[in-house]
Write an enzyme that holds these catalytic residues in place. Structure first.
Site, PDB file in Angstrom:
ATOM      1  N   ARG A   1      -9.503  -0.421 -26.935  1.00 35.73           N
ATOM      2  CA  ARG A   1      -8.104  -0.002 -27.549  1.00 35.73           C
ATOM      3  C   ARG A   1      -8.247   0.044 -29.115  1.00 35.73           C
ATOM      4  NH1 ARG A   1      -5.476  -2.807 -23.133  1.00 35.73           N
ATOM      5  NH2 ARG A   1      -5.233  -1.522 -21.421  1.00 35.73           N
TER       6      ARG A   1
ATOM      7  N   ARG B   1      -0.560  19.089 -43.671  1.00 33.89           N
ATOM      8  CA  ARG B   1      -2.121  18.764 -43.662  1.00 33.89           C
ATOM      9  C   ARG B   1      -2.658  20.079 -42.851  1.00 33.89           C
ATOM     10  NH1 ARG B   1      -5.201  13.653 -41.322  1.00 33.89           N
ATOM     11  NH2 ARG B   1      -7.384  14.722 -41.378  1.00 33.89           N
TER      12      ARG B   1
ATOM     13  N   GLU C   1      -0.628  15.544 -39.333  1.00 31.74           N
ATOM     14  CA  GLU C   1      -0.566  16.967 -39.347  1.00 31.74           C
ATOM     15  C   GLU C   1       0.649  17.649 -38.463  1.00 31.74           C
ATOM     16  OE1 GLU C   1      -4.566  18.948 -39.044  1.00 31.74           O
ATOM     17  OE2 GLU C   1      -3.598  20.735 -37.970  1.00 31.74           O
TER      18      GLU C   1
ATOM     19  N   LYS D   1      -7.608  16.136 -50.832  1.00 30.06           N
ATOM     20  CA  LYS D   1      -7.332  15.678 -49.231  1.00 30.06           C
ATOM     21  C   LYS D   1      -6.801  14.358 -48.989  1.00 30.06           C
ATOM     22  CE  LYS D   1      -9.362  15.333 -44.796  1.00 30.06           C
ATOM     23  NZ  LYS D   1     -10.637  15.849 -43.681  1.00 30.06           N
TER      24      LYS D   1
ATOM     25  N   HIS E   1     -13.262  28.520 -35.965  1.00 27.81           N
ATOM     26  CA  HIS E   1     -13.526  27.895 -34.567  1.00 27.81           C
ATOM     27  C   HIS E   1     -13.936  28.653 -33.752  1.00 27.81           C
ATOM     28  CE1 HIS E   1     -11.344  23.808 -35.905  1.00 27.81           C
ATOM     29  NE2 HIS E   1     -12.475  23.857 -36.503  1.00 27.81           N
TER      30      HIS E   1
ATOM     31  N   HIS F   1     -20.878  24.493 -38.652  1.00 26.73           N
ATOM     32  CA  HIS F   1     -19.337  24.459 -39.074  1.00 26.73           C
ATOM     33  C   HIS F   1     -19.141  24.928 -40.304  1.00 26.73           C
ATOM     34  CE1 HIS F   1     -15.026  22.933 -38.948  1.00 26.73           C
ATOM     35  NE2 HIS F   1     -15.334  22.496 -40.052  1.00 26.73           N
TER      36      HIS F   1
ATOM     37  N   HIS G   1     -10.316  27.898 -40.645  1.00 26.79           N
ATOM     38  CA  HIS G   1     -10.694  27.274 -39.660  1.00 26.79           C
ATOM     39  C   HIS G   1     -10.162  27.973 -38.266  1.00 26.79           C
ATOM     40  CE1 HIS G   1     -11.656  24.105 -42.117  1.00 26.79           C
ATOM     41  NE2 HIS G   1     -12.246  23.382 -41.330  1.00 26.79           N
TER      42      HIS G   1
ATOM     43  N   LYS H   1      -9.305  12.216 -39.013  1.00 26.82           N
ATOM     44  CA  LYS H   1      -9.620  12.914 -37.763  1.00 26.82           C
ATOM     45  C   LYS H   1     -10.633  12.666 -36.761  1.00 26.82           C
ATOM     46  CE  LYS H   1      -6.733  17.045 -38.744  1.00 26.82           C
ATOM     47  NZ  LYS H   1      -6.657  18.524 -38.833  1.00 26.82           N
TER      48      LYS H   1
ATOM     49  N   GLU I   1     -16.536  23.560 -47.323  1.00 24.68           N
ATOM     50  CA  GLU I   1     -15.384  22.659 -47.309  1.00 24.68           C
ATOM     51  C   GLU I   1     -14.766  22.436 -48.708  1.00 24.68           C
ATOM     52  OE1 GLU I   1     -13.686  22.596 -44.701  1.00 24.68           O
ATOM     53  OE2 GLU I   1     -14.827  22.043 -42.826  1.00 24.68           O
TER      54      GLU I   1
ATOM     55  N   ASN J   1      -6.931  23.263 -43.076  1.00 19.83           N
ATOM     56  CA  ASN J   1      -7.410  24.361 -41.863  1.00 19.83           C
ATOM     57  C   ASN J   1      -7.864  25.597 -42.408  1.00 19.83           C
ATOM     58  OD1 ASN J   1      -8.149  22.274 -39.614  1.00 19.83           O
ATOM     59  ND2 ASN J   1      -5.795  22.230 -39.398  1.00 19.83           N
TER      60      ASN J   1
HETATM   61  P1  NAD Z   1     -23.839  17.287 -38.739  1.00 21.11           P
HETATM   62  O1  NAD Z   1     -23.161  16.008 -38.749  1.00 21.11           O
HETATM   63  O2  NAD Z   1     -24.113  17.962 -37.567  1.00 21.11           O
HETATM   64  O3  NAD Z   1     -25.009  17.052 -39.882  1.00 21.11           O
HETATM   65  C1  NAD Z   1     -25.995  18.265 -40.231  1.00 21.11           C
HETATM   66  C2  NAD Z   1     -27.218  18.142 -39.900  1.00 21.11           C
HETATM   67  O4  NAD Z   1     -27.842  17.442 -41.196  1.00 21.11           O
HETATM   68  C3  NAD Z   1     -27.705  17.196 -38.753  1.00 21.11           C
HETATM   69  O5  NAD Z   1     -28.920  17.603 -38.226  1.00 21.11           O
HETATM   70  C4  NAD Z   1     -27.963  16.009 -39.459  1.00 21.11           C
HETATM   71  O6  NAD Z   1     -28.916  15.132 -38.602  1.00 21.11           O
HETATM   72  C5  NAD Z   1     -28.526  16.244 -40.654  1.00 21.11           C
HETATM   73  N1  NAD Z   1     -28.479  15.284 -41.680  1.00 21.11           N
HETATM   74  C6  NAD Z   1     -27.290  14.259 -41.995  1.00 21.11           C
HETATM   75  N2  NAD Z   1     -27.578  13.806 -43.218  1.00 21.11           N
HETATM   76  C7  NAD Z   1     -28.706  14.139 -43.427  1.00 21.11           C
HETATM   77  C8  NAD Z   1     -29.456  13.577 -44.632  1.00 21.11           C
HETATM   78  N3  NAD Z   1     -28.938  12.931 -45.635  1.00 21.11           N
HETATM   79  N4  NAD Z   1     -30.549  14.253 -44.891  1.00 21.11           N
HETATM   80  C9  NAD Z   1     -31.005  15.342 -43.978  1.00 21.11           C
HETATM   81  N5  NAD Z   1     -30.442  15.765 -42.948  1.00 21.11           N
HETATM   82  C10 NAD Z   1     -29.278  15.122 -42.710  1.00 21.11           C
HETATM   83  O7  NAD Z   1     -22.940  18.459 -39.517  1.00 21.11           O
HETATM   84  P2  NAD Z   1     -21.774  18.216 -40.684  1.00 21.11           P
HETATM   85  O8  NAD Z   1     -21.841  19.498 -41.402  1.00 21.11           O
HETATM   86  O9  NAD Z   1     -22.085  17.127 -41.420  1.00 21.11           O
HETATM   87  O10 NAD Z   1     -20.462  18.190 -40.028  1.00 21.11           O
HETATM   88  C11 NAD Z   1     -19.957  19.059 -38.968  1.00 21.11           C
HETATM   89  C12 NAD Z   1     -19.082  18.299 -37.841  1.00 21.11           C
HETATM   90  O11 NAD Z   1     -17.977  17.739 -38.838  1.00 21.11           O
HETATM   91  C13 NAD Z   1     -18.287  19.444 -37.132  1.00 21.11           C
HETATM   92  O12 NAD Z   1     -18.207  18.970 -35.927  1.00 21.11           O
HETATM   93  C14 NAD Z   1     -16.821  19.357 -37.582  1.00 21.11           C
HETATM   94  O13 NAD Z   1     -15.942  19.914 -36.526  1.00 21.11           O
HETATM   95  C15 NAD Z   1     -16.649  17.904 -38.248  1.00 21.11           C
HETATM   96  N6  NAD Z   1     -15.597  18.053 -39.210  1.00 21.11           N
HETATM   97  C16 NAD Z   1     -14.535  17.184 -39.056  1.00 21.11           C
HETATM   98  C17 NAD Z   1     -13.622  17.035 -40.045  1.00 21.11           C
HETATM   99  C18 NAD Z   1     -12.635  16.008 -39.787  1.00 21.11           C
HETATM  100  O14 NAD Z   1     -11.623  15.905 -40.623  1.00 21.11           O
HETATM  101  N7  NAD Z   1     -12.803  14.883 -38.867  1.00 21.11           N
HETATM  102  C19 NAD Z   1     -13.683  18.005 -41.034  1.00 21.11           C
HETATM  103  C20 NAD Z   1     -14.704  18.819 -41.190  1.00 21.11           C
HETATM  104  C21 NAD Z   1     -15.750  18.803 -40.256  1.00 21.11           C
HETATM  105  N1  GLY Z   2     -10.576  18.880 -41.849  1.00 26.21           N
HETATM  106  C1  GLY Z   2      -9.216  19.023 -41.654  1.00 26.21           C
HETATM  107  C2  GLY Z   2      -8.482  17.943 -41.859  1.00 26.21           C
HETATM  108  O1  GLY Z   2      -8.628  16.610 -41.971  1.00 26.21           O
HETATM  109  O2  GLY Z   2      -7.188  18.055 -41.495  1.00 26.21           O
END
Ligand code: NAD
Ligand code: GLY
Length: 373
Positions: A129, A249, A245, A235, A260, A273, A256, A151, A193, A253
């Site tokens: 939890r 907030r 949100e 942010k 998406h 993404h 997005h 998130k 982003e 998006n």
């Molecule tokens: P990812 O986590 O898949 O990383 C991208 C690639 O880079 C992967 O293959 C990883 O292994 C590699 N990598 C990571 N760090 C590295 C480094 N320093 N050197 C070499 N390779 C490296 O992708 P991302 O773009 O970081 O994240 C995308 C995800 O984030 C999506 O799932 C999206 O929905 C999510 N997201 C969440 C929020 C939120 O608010 N929580 C906001 C935006 C995106």
């Molecule tokens: N990436 C959108 C949010 O954090 O609300």
């Protein structure tokens, strides 16, 4: 805003959420500097969640540093990629936590990009939890967006990030040095982003980006440090007003709703993404112009920035028979949709955004125009 008055690579930003407030530390060589680990959550065990790519690059350094703070340090290595952001991977975290007999005195460390960060956060929110977690984002996208704001989620085949929780980390460590190993395509995904924050909240930041995009593409540490800081500040300002949100907030998006649909429609991982968001922002800008909220010059300005960031501008065809129908069906599964009505984040005017619906016919025009260049 908005000029980097210093040539510093060292910044900090606070997320103000009462007793759940936390700091984001931005700098070079944070992983190797003992001072970075001064304010970590107290616990007896630490579990690092990462993937094979990032573990190979930075796993040892983090493990060694954490051994000075925790009695035991374990690592869980999940498969790498968006297509693994699912129940099976999440369960591997729980298997490891239970296998190592981790109790509530455990802190999770997300070492990786947004995929690892979102899954680790969700695991931390639900294991016994709730246990504390720390974000150590290693992609540009994760440093400017996903590691901040709480998130957390996994994907469902029918919709992106559909299963998750709001759960804040206790600290975020953005080491700019790790960006040196990031592939070019991932750097561009992070720029999407960053670009997002200008049109929705800060025209001066958009101008700064127009002037400094080449420095960011060249990974200039001072430019990167400023872009990460300003993105996190914007942010923080938004999340501080609306953590869960229920209102403002949603502007984070921007791009997005279309994005998406592209990710889910193409199959998770086919488009990154950030690539889908980059293309989706231009589509949302076109829709804003079609509704008379901004002029065509803004659409072209944004498209130029997205293109300069080496992000795709032409949207993919998701269905040869009924492309518009497929986009609309996917966008109806978006979390902003209400009673089946699709909601878009639209620019109104530049530097501000609002969430609105739009007539299907206008959305169809935008999809048709965007899929054919
Ligand atoms: P990812 O986590 O898949 O990383 C991208 C690639 O880079 C992967 O293959 C990883 O292994 C590699 N990598 C990571 N760090 C590295 C480094 N320093 N050197 C070499 N390779 C490296 O992708 P991302 O773009 O970081 O994240 C995308 C995800 O984030 C999506 O799932 C999206 O929905 C999510 N997201 C969440 C929020 C939120 O608010 N929580 C906001 C935006 C995106
Ligand atoms: N990436 C959108 C949010 O954090 O609300």
């Amino acid at each position: 805003m908005t000029s980097p008055h210093s040539d510093s690579t060292s910044h900090s930003v606070n997320i103000d959420l009462g007793d759940r407030s936390y700091g984001i530390v931005i700098g070079t060589d944070l992983l190797g500097d003992a001072a970075s680990y001064a304010a970590l959550p107290r616990a007896t065990s630490a579990v690092i969640v990462t993937n094979p790519t990032v573990a190979g690059l930075y796993g040892d350094r983090l493990t060694q540093a954490l051994k000075a703070h925790y009695l035991s340090v374990h690592t869980v290595v999940l498969p790498d990629g968006e297509s693994y952001k699912n129940w099976e991977s999440l369960n591997l975290i729980f298997d490891a936590l239970l296998g190592h007999q981790c109790d509530r005195n455990t802190v999770l460390f997300a070492l990786g990009g947004g995929v690892i960060g979102d899954m680790t956060g969700f695991a931390a929110a639900s294991y016994m939890r709730g246990v504390p977690f720390v974000q150590v984002p290693t992609t540009l996208l994760a440093q400017v967006d996903s590691s901040v704001g709480g998130k957390t989620a996994i994907n469902h085949p029918m919709g992106k990030n559909m299963i998750g929780a709001f759960y804040q980390p206790q600290r975020v460590l953005c080491d700019l040095d790790v960006l040196k190993t990031l592939p070019e395509r991932e750097l561009s995904a992070g720029l999407a982003e960053i670009i997002k924050y200008g049109p929705i909240a800060d025209v001066a930041f958009m101008e700064w980006l127009e002037a400094n995009l080449d420095a960011l593409l060249a990974r200039d540490p001072v430019a990167l440090a400023f872009a990460v800081r300003r993105s996190c500040e914007i942010k923080a300002w938004v999340v501080g007003q609306d953590e869960r949100e229920s209102g403002v907030r949603a502007i984070l998006n921007f791009g997005h709703t279309f994005g998406h649909a592209i990710e889910a429609g193409m199959g998770y991982g086919a488009w990154l993404h950030g690539e889908a968001v980059g293309c989706g922002m231009v589509m949302a800008a076109r829709l804003s112009a079609a509704l008379g909220l901004v002029d065509q010059a803004f659409v072209e300005r944004l498209a130029q920035l997205v293109q300069r960031a080496r992000l795709p501008l032409v949207a993919p065809v998701l269905d040869e028979q009924d492309n518009v129908g497929r986009y609309l069906a996917l966008m109806r599964v978006d979390k902003k949709a209400e009673g089946g009505a699709i909601k878009f984040v639209l620019i109104d005017p530049i530097g501000r955004a609002s969430v609105r619906s739009a007539p299907d016919a206008l959305v169809a025009d935008v999809i048709n125009a965007s899929c054919h260049g």
